[in-house]
Design a protein around this motif. Structure first.
Motif, mmCIF file in Angstrom:
data_model
loop_
_atom_site.group_PDB
_atom_site.id
_atom_site.type_symbol
_atom_site.label_atom_id
_atom_site.label_comp_id
_atom_site.label_asym_id
_atom_site.label_seq_id
_atom_site.Cartn_x
_atom_site.Cartn_y
_atom_site.Cartn_z
ATOM 1 N N THR A 1 1.122 -0.982 0.056
ATOM 2 C CA THR A 1 0.041 0.367 -0.309
ATOM 3 C C THR A 1 1.040 1.318 -0.166
ATOM 4 O O THR A 1 1.267 1.221 0.124
ATOM 5 N N GLY A 2 0.529 2.557 -0.990
ATOM 6 C CA GLY A 2 0.899 3.664 -1.329
ATOM 7 C C GLY A 2 2.073 3.307 -2.371
ATOM 8 O O GLY A 2 2.398 4.141 -2.459
ATOM 9 N N GLN A 3 2.249 2.045 -2.481
ATOM 10 C CA GLN A 3 2.733 2.061 -4.235
ATOM 11 C C GLN A 3 1.968 1.642 -5.204
ATOM 12 O O GLN A 3 0.541 1.207 -5.193
ATOM 13 N N PHE A 4 2.607 1.425 -6.351
ATOM 14 C CA PHE A 4 1.538 1.669 -7.790
ATOM 15 C C PHE A 4 2.027 0.142 -8.317
ATOM 16 O O PHE A 4 3.568 -0.046 -8.892
ATOM 17 N N SER A 5 0.911 -0.442 -8.935
ATOM 18 C CA SER A 5 1.680 -1.862 -9.865
ATOM 19 C C SER A 5 0.737 -1.263 -11.610
ATOM 20 O O SER A 5 1.847 -1.803 -12.168
ATOM 21 N N ARG A 6 -0.225 -0.444 -11.274
ATOM 22 C CA ARG A 6 -1.155 -0.362 -12.626
ATOM 23 C C ARG A 6 -1.881 0.893 -12.161
ATOM 24 O O ARG A 6 -2.823 0.755 -12.325
ATOM 25 N N PRO A 7 -1.126 1.704 -11.575
ATOM 26 C CA PRO A 7 -2.132 2.919 -11.599
ATOM 27 C C PRO A 7 -2.556 3.487 -12.804
ATOM 28 O O PRO A 7 -2.420 3.906 -13.767
ATOM 29 N N LYS A 8 -3.928 4.267 -12.619
ATOM 30 C CA LYS A 8 -4.711 4.332 -13.956
ATOM 31 C C LYS A 8 -5.718 5.888 -13.513
ATOM 32 O O LYS A 8 -4.818 6.409 -14.229
ATOM 33 N N GLY A 9 -6.347 5.991 -12.496
ATOM 34 C CA GLY A 9 -7.497 7.234 -13.063
ATOM 35 C C GLY A 9 -6.795 7.680 -11.086
ATOM 36 O O GLY A 9 -6.126 7.813 -11.363
ATOM 37 N N ILE A 10 -7.425 9.241 -12.123
ATOM 38 C CA ILE A 10 -7.077 9.782 -10.364
ATOM 39 C C ILE A 10 -7.852 11.452 -10.768
ATOM 40 O O ILE A 10 -8.417 11.839 -11.297
ATOM 41 N N ASP A 11 -7.570 11.881 -8.682
ATOM 42 C CA ASP A 11 -8.689 12.888 -9.406
ATOM 43 C C ASP A 11 -8.410 13.604 -7.745
ATOM 44 O O ASP A 11 -7.819 12.972 -6.578
ATOM 45 N N THR A 12 -8.895 15.092 -7.205
ATOM 46 C CA THR A 12 -8.601 15.634 -5.940
ATOM 47 C C THR A 12 -10.127 15.609 -5.241
ATOM 48 O O THR A 12 -10.800 16.348 -6.223
ATOM 49 N N ASP A 13 -10.130 15.713 -4.389
ATOM 50 C CA ASP A 13 -10.884 16.163 -3.365
ATOM 51 C C ASP A 13 -10.936 18.056 -2.837
ATOM 52 O O ASP A 13 -9.128 18.280 -3.068
ATOM 53 N N ALA A 14 -11.795 18.214 -2.214
ATOM 54 C CA ALA A 14 -12.007 20.078 -1.577
ATOM 55 C C ALA A 14 -10.756 19.733 -0.557
ATOM 56 O O ALA A 14 -10.038 21.234 -0.473
ATOM 57 N N ASP A 15 -9.958 18.839 0.102
ATOM 58 C CA ASP A 15 -8.841 19.325 1.074
ATOM 59 C C ASP A 15 -7.604 18.981 0.442
ATOM 60 O O ASP A 15 -6.692 19.241 0.701
ATOM 61 N N GLY A 16 -7.633 18.443 -1.105
ATOM 62 C CA GLY A 16 -6.967 18.461 -1.721
ATOM 63 C C GLY A 16 -5.772 17.181 -1.680
ATOM 64 O O GLY A 16 -4.916 16.900 -2.272
#
Length: 364
Positions: free
Chosen positions: A265-280
């Motif tokens: 956890t905290g690492q990536f194997s095949r990252p795809k989608g991304i977004d952010t929330d109001a707190d950053g």
């Protein structure tokens, strides 16, 4: 006549039984809530619902319900075929579908469904990544047509930006809140040097500048995939082939990276989608882990949500792709294999809060 009366009484008793058991059903549903993290930790996100097609948001009035009961009539539903990305804006859920070659609009508060990009100037060939501005105008990256098509919130065509040979593999798009500039991800390929983000003026369609180039050093990309703009005004870009998220300012200056290759956890194997929330906070889906991970702005892991499974169940994923966070903090994630969008609600708000909570039922 006797048979009809018996059947009618049976239906009435069935309806009464349904009413009588409603509190029990509600209690069982509450007990079966899927929360993250699991107990005994305090819940931070609650699985809320799954959308697979138009029937999942349809509002059926009393007359239609009784007609279906008495006649055996069934409703019709247009289901997702191969969803790719999702956006949520003021209660509308937009889902791009590469097989349907269109974008589905699920208007949850009104219970209405529509489909856009099927004809005319805004016809889509291969709708991929999407973004919305503060007016809920929708920007759709069309991978085959090599352009970004812009619709208003009701699905009316506004304009298109880009042209043939401007991209190798246009895959995603982001827009600033005012709808003045778009940031287009060119994923590139094995034989391509176009692994970068191209920036355009929305009003004129003019190409302004590029961010990044092919490579594995800070500020360089190998198969960039998705992009999001944070409330801090920075760009968060999934660098898929380098197994990280890179952060840039709006002028394209590298700031920092989040994550690295790995199976923890905290690492990536095949990252795809991304977004952010109001707190950053930064949300990243991973198609190997079958979840999305939440990081703070410093790149520290806060939580992961979802599990990988070959069995279709709520909050489990086989091939997660695009994700989005709406104004109320609800998170939407696409699974291409199970052909669905799962929705997660922050535990700090109730099911009746926010745009999705403002559902308008028909008057009976």
């Amino acid at each position: 006549m006797t048979h009809f009366r018996t059947a009618f009484m049976g239906l009435a008793l069935l309806a009464l039984a349904s009413c009588a058991t409603a509190p029990q059903v509600a209690q069982e549903q509450a007990q079966a809530e899927i929360v993250f993290p699991p107990p005994p930790e305090p819940a931070r996100f609650i699985f809320e619902r799954t959308i697979r097609g138009s029937a999942d948001i349809e509002i059926v009035d009393k007359e239609t319900r009784w007609r279906r009961i008495l006649t055996g009539e069934t409703g019709t539903s247009l289901g997702l075929s191969k969803p790719f990305d999702v956006e949520g804006c003021q209660g509308r859920i937009y889902v791009s579908d590469t097989v349907a070659r269109s974008v589905f609009i699920f208007d949850v508060p009104s219970g209405e469904f529509s489909e856009i990009g099927v004809e005319g100037q805004g016809e889509l060939q291969k709708p991929l990544g999407m973004a919305t501005d503060e007016e809920c105008n929708l920007y759709v990256a069309d991978g085959s047509a090599q352009r970004v098509v812009v619709f208003d919130q009701s699905g009316q065509f506004i304009t298109a930006i880009g042209e043939v040979d401007m991209f190798d593999r246009l895959s995603h798009v982001e827009v600033d809140p005012a709808g003045e500039r778009i940031y287009c991800v060119d994923t590139g390929g094995v034989g391509s040097d176009r692994h970068h983000v191209r920036v355009f003026d929305v009003g004129s369609g003019e190409h302004l500048y590029d961010i990044g180039r092919r490579g594995n050093q800070p500020g360089e990309f190998n198969l960039a995939r998705d992009i999001a703009m944070g409330p801090d005004g920075n760009l968060y870009i999934v660098d898929g082939g380098n197994f990280r998220v890179q952060v840039f300012d709006l002028d394209g200056n590298f700031i920092r990276q989040i994550g690295a290759i790995g199976v923890r956890t905290g690492q990536f194997s095949r990252p795809k989608g991304i977004d952010t929330d109001a707190d950053g906070n930064v949300y990243v889906s991973d198609s190997v882990f079958g979840n999305f991970q939440i990081f703070n702005t410093d790149g520290q892991l806060l939580l992961f949500v979802g599990d990988r499974s070959e069995t279709p169940r709520p909050a489990t994923f086989m091939l997660p792709a695009g994700l989005a966070v709406d104004e109320d903090g609800r998170v939407y994630m696409v699974d291409q294999f199970f052909r669905k969008v799962d929705i997660f609600r922050p535990a700090a708000i109730s099911a009746t809060d926010g745009y999705l909570g403002a559902r308008t039922e028909p008057v009976e």
